[in-house]
Structure formats: structure tokens, C-alpha cells
Design a protein around this motif. Structure first.
Motif, PDB file in Angstrom:
ATOM      1  N   PRO A  48       0.815  -1.189  -0.267  1.00  0.00           N
ATOM      2  CA  PRO A  48       0.113   0.160  -0.117  1.00  0.00           C
ATOM      3  C   PRO A  48       0.806   1.172   0.036  1.00  0.00           C
ATOM      4  O   PRO A  48       1.876   1.297   0.666  1.00  0.00           O
ATOM      5  N   GLY A  49       0.533   2.060  -1.111  1.00  0.00           N
ATOM      6  CA  GLY A  49       1.238   3.182  -1.084  1.00  0.00           C
ATOM      7  C   GLY A  49       2.088   3.616  -2.493  1.00  0.00           C
ATOM      8  O   GLY A  49       2.414   4.583  -2.773  1.00  0.00           O
ATOM      9  N   VAL A  50       2.540   2.403  -3.018  1.00  0.00           N
ATOM     10  CA  VAL A  50       3.467   2.351  -4.195  1.00  0.00           C
ATOM     11  C   VAL A  50       2.569   2.996  -5.281  1.00  0.00           C
ATOM     12  O   VAL A  50       1.432   2.782  -5.479  1.00  0.00           O
ATOM     13  N   ILE A  51       3.284   3.893  -6.238  1.00  0.00           N
ATOM     14  CA  ILE A  51       2.649   4.436  -7.314  1.00  0.00           C
ATOM     15  C   ILE A  51       3.461   3.650  -8.467  1.00  0.00           C
ATOM     16  O   ILE A  51       4.559   3.309  -8.598  1.00  0.00           O
ATOM     17  N   VAL A  52       2.425   3.035  -9.270  1.00  0.00           N
ATOM     18  CA  VAL A  52       3.048   2.536 -10.639  1.00  0.00           C
ATOM     19  C   VAL A  52       2.836   3.304 -11.773  1.00  0.00           C
ATOM     20  O   VAL A  52       1.684   4.078 -11.748  1.00  0.00           O
ATOM     21  N   LYS A  53       3.570   2.845 -12.861  1.00  0.00           N
ATOM     22  CA  LYS A  53       3.191   3.477 -14.372  1.00  0.00           C
ATOM     23  C   LYS A  53       2.609   2.403 -15.086  1.00  0.00           C
ATOM     24  O   LYS A  53       2.802   1.268 -15.085  1.00  0.00           O
TER      25      LYS A  53
END
Length: 193
Positions: free
Chosen positions: A11-16
Motif C-alpha cells: 500500500p502506497g506504491v505508485i505504478v506506471k
């Protein structure tokens, strides 16, 4: 000091998320398998900073399969490009999902709360409770970029009112699969065979 970017989905990771050969967008992995997908369409040769991504509106927020997390995020198909604590402003944008059966209807919220005996007009424009794979996510993003409703949006709207009574041939014949986003989806009394 910049926070260390996790190597695995948490929770919290940003993905492209690559949409096609020219553009991509971003999403934040939230609690309970939710993914907040942002309206942050960006040319592939550019990358937005995390603060700018989180300031964009949430387009939609599917719950994804664990296999998507493992196969697509952890293996870098949707690369992790940053991390941020989950912001309440992002969570507020997550719409409830609906559940229908023969005897009841309800809305399920990100918080875990449930509203029971919901009328169809309240469910209109929402999605049924389901779990998405990467293809569902990409087809909805492609439809958004092409300024049309996705198949999932159209089927969800029809499901609210007709529970499988509308044949697929009818949907195709009325061009609902290319319905422009600038035009509201038809209400049931506007649907004619």
C-alpha cells in the motif's frame, strides 16, 4: 530526504501503467487490493513527479487480483516509480461498488461499510463488486482515452436495470460499445429494441 521506493507492491506504491505506444498513466496501490487509477495521461517520453500524480483526479478504482499484483506490478510490467502515504483525498474519490441478487441490492464502500436495499438510480454509473485483471484495467483506460464508455461501464449500467435481459446483439446494434463519453449513457426508458 527522499523515501526509498519499495521493490514490491505494498500500500502506497505508485505504478506506471502503459496504455499504448505513445502514452501512459499512473496508479496508487491502496489497501484491500484497490488501485486508484489517476487521470494523469502522459506522453511516454515524460514522467510526472509523485506529488503531481497524486494531485490528479482518480478515474476509477478497481480491486485487482493478487496475480496482477504479483505478475504485473512486482515483475515490473507496471513499474513502481514512487511511494507516498495513502492520502485521504485520494480515498474520498473511490466510488462504492454495487452488489445485486434476486432479493437485495447493496453498495460496498472502500471503508468496508455497506448500504443495503439501494434503488437502481443510486447504482447507476457505478460498477458491480468484482475483481479486475490487467486487461480489464487497460480496456477501461483505452476507452477513456478514446473518449467512449468501456464495455464494462455499459454492461454495469444495463445490469443495474435489466439483470441480463438485454441481449448482447442489441447492445452492439445500438453502438453502445462506441458510445461517446460526452453523451450520457441512455436510461432504461430510452432503451428500445
Amino acid at each position: 530526504m527522499q523515501k526509498k521506493i519499495p521493490a514490491k507492491a505494498k500500500p502506497g506504491v505508485i505504478v506506471k501503467i502503459p496504455i499504448n505506444n505513445a502514452i501512459h498513466t499512473y496508479a496508487q496501490y491502496l489497501e484491500k487490493g484497490y488501485l486508484a487509477i489517476f487521470d494523469a495521461i502522459t506522453p511516454n517520453e515524460q514522467q510526472r513527479p509523485v506529488e503531481e500524480i497524486l494531485a490528479c483526479p482518480v478515474l476509477f478504482s478497481p480491486v485487482i487480483f493478487d496475480s496482477v499484483k504479483t505478475r504485473i506490478i512486482n515483475k515490473g510490467v507496471w513499474p513502481i516509480i514512487g511511494f507516498a502515504e495513502i492520502d485521504e483525498e485520494v480515498v474520498k474519490q473511490i466510488k462504492p461498488q454495487f452488489h445485486l441478487n434476486e432479493n437485495s441490492s447493496s453498495l460496498l464502500y472502500y471503508s468496508g461499510e455497506t448500504t443495503r436495499n439501494v434503488d437502481p438510480d443510486t447504482m447507476y454509473g457505478l460498477f458491480p463488486i468484482s475483481v479486475s485483471n490487467e486487461h480489464n484495467v487497460l480496456s477501461r483506460l483505452e476507452a477513456y482515452v478514446e473518449n467512449r464508455y468501456s464495455n464494462a461501464e455499459i454492461l454495469a449500467m444495463l445490469d443495474v436495470y435489466f439483470r441480463g435481459q438485454i441481449p448482447w446483439d442489441f447492445i452492439i446494434s445500438k453502438s453502445y460499445l462506441t458510445w461517446p463519453r460526452s453523451k450520457p449513457l441512455p436510461k432504461p426508458n430510452e432503451l428500445t429494441a
